[in-house]
Design an enzyme around this catalytic site. Sequence first.
Site, PDB file in Angstrom:
ATOM      1  N   ILE A 142       0.816  -1.217   0.000  1.00  0.00           N
ATOM      2  CA  ILE A 142       0.000   0.000   0.000  1.00  0.00           C
ATOM      3  C   ILE A 142       0.853   1.271   0.000  1.00  0.00           C
ATOM      4  O   ILE A 142       0.431   2.292  -0.536  1.00  0.00           O
ATOM      5  CB  ILE A 142      -1.010  -0.013   1.174  1.00  0.00           C
ATOM      6  CG1 ILE A 142      -2.079   1.064   0.961  1.00  0.00           C
ATOM      7  CG2 ILE A 142      -0.332   0.165   2.515  1.00  0.00           C
ATOM      8  CD1 ILE A 142      -3.442   0.648   1.354  1.00  0.00           C
ATOM      9  N   GLY A 186       2.588  -4.153  10.807  1.00  0.00           N
ATOM     10  CA  GLY A 186       1.784  -4.336   9.598  1.00  0.00           C
ATOM     11  C   GLY A 186       1.755  -3.101   8.700  1.00  0.00           C
ATOM     12  O   GLY A 186       2.776  -2.449   8.483  1.00  0.00           O
ATOM     13  N   VAL A 187       0.572  -2.790   8.208  1.00  0.00           N
ATOM     14  CA  VAL A 187       0.379  -1.627   7.329  1.00  0.00           C
ATOM     15  C   VAL A 187       0.828  -0.344   8.040  1.00  0.00           C
ATOM     16  O   VAL A 187       1.516   0.506   7.455  1.00  0.00           O
ATOM     17  CB  VAL A 187      -1.113  -1.517   6.939  1.00  0.00           C
ATOM     18  CG1 VAL A 187      -1.414  -0.200   6.260  1.00  0.00           C
ATOM     19  CG2 VAL A 187      -1.516  -2.682   6.049  1.00  0.00           C
ATOM     20  N   ASP A 188       0.438  -0.236   9.283  1.00  0.00           N
ATOM     21  CA  ASP A 188       0.744   0.957  10.079  1.00  0.00           C
ATOM     22  C   ASP A 188       2.259   1.192  10.151  1.00  0.00           C
ATOM     23  O   ASP A 188       2.753   2.309   9.895  1.00  0.00           O
ATOM     24  CB  ASP A 188       0.160   0.720  11.490  1.00  0.00           C
ATOM     25  CG  ASP A 188      -0.073   1.984  12.280  1.00  0.00           C
ATOM     26  OD1 ASP A 188       0.100   3.078  11.730  1.00  0.00           O
ATOM     27  OD2 ASP A 188      -0.435   1.852  13.472  1.00  0.00           O
ATOM     28  N   SER A 224      -8.198  -4.954   9.468  1.00  0.00           N
ATOM     29  CA  SER A 224      -8.481  -5.946  10.530  1.00  0.00           C
ATOM     30  C   SER A 224      -8.070  -7.385  10.221  1.00  0.00           C
ATOM     31  O   SER A 224      -8.278  -8.259  11.060  1.00  0.00           O
ATOM     32  CB  SER A 224      -9.968  -5.959  10.943  1.00  0.00           C
ATOM     33  OG  SER A 224     -10.263  -4.831  11.744  1.00  0.00           O
ATOM     34  N   TYR A 233      -5.329  -7.995  13.841  1.00  0.00           N
ATOM     35  CA  TYR A 233      -6.655  -8.003  14.448  1.00  0.00           C
ATOM     36  C   TYR A 233      -7.482  -9.248  14.116  1.00  0.00           C
ATOM     37  O   TYR A 233      -8.612  -9.394  14.604  1.00  0.00           O
ATOM     38  CB  TYR A 233      -7.416  -6.719  14.115  1.00  0.00           C
ATOM     39  CG  TYR A 233      -6.940  -5.502  14.905  1.00  0.00           C
ATOM     40  CD1 TYR A 233      -5.932  -5.620  15.871  1.00  0.00           C
ATOM     41  CD2 TYR A 233      -7.495  -4.250  14.704  1.00  0.00           C
ATOM     42  CE1 TYR A 233      -5.492  -4.513  16.602  1.00  0.00           C
ATOM     43  CE2 TYR A 233      -7.068  -3.138  15.427  1.00  0.00           C
ATOM     44  CZ  TYR A 233      -6.062  -3.270  16.375  1.00  0.00           C
ATOM     45  OH  TYR A 233      -5.651  -2.168  17.088  1.00  0.00           O
TER      46      TYR A 233
END
Length: 174
Positions: A11, A32-34, A122, A126
């Site tokens: 991303i 992760g993405v964060d 998520s 998550y």
Amino acid sequence: MTRLTLVRGDITEQDVDAVVNAANSSLLGGGGVDGAIHRRGGPEILAACRDLRASQYGKGLPTGRAVATTAGRLPARWVIHTVGPVYGAAGADPSLLASCYRESLRVADELGARTVAFPAVSTGAYGWPMADAARIAVEAVRSAATDVEEVRFVLFDEQAYQAFAERIGSSDTG
Ligand code: AR6
């Protein structure tokens, strides 16, 4: 009409107006993405998140909500941070996951963003099962009233890509 497209990839590399971050309520980073967004986007994003914590979101960003910051050094102009629900935790609710997509698109409209890239919110730390998350994501985007012209789902691996492809069908994937 919003066009739904799919890409398998990262991303942080997307050349879109806004990328959505699968954040947590603290807005202060994670894995992760964060982690990838803050690493590649640089410290400007974290500084903007700290400002949000000091102003509107003293207690953090609630699950299912979304808020925008600069995208720092990413190709995108903005990062829209949203907080997905934790799967199986008390209160976990598909409507909260749908809300992440809807609220992110609402923020995108406020910004004037026309192209928005989403990760599978998520489905990592998550724990939301991919097929179910894909169904919720696609339904939420399809039913949203938005001026966004392209919603691009950016899936990290083949299993995630296939789950979204099954929901979207081949006719409108990019
Ligand atoms: N580009 C696209 N997708 C990715 C990337 C990437 N660079 N990296 C991972 N994925 P996650 P969550 C996929 O864990 O479940 C963080 O610590 C990944 O394979 O990023 O909403 C936050 O700070 C998975 O399918 O988000 C929160 O504490 C999907 O993106 C918590 O994790 C989402 O995985 C949020 O957990």
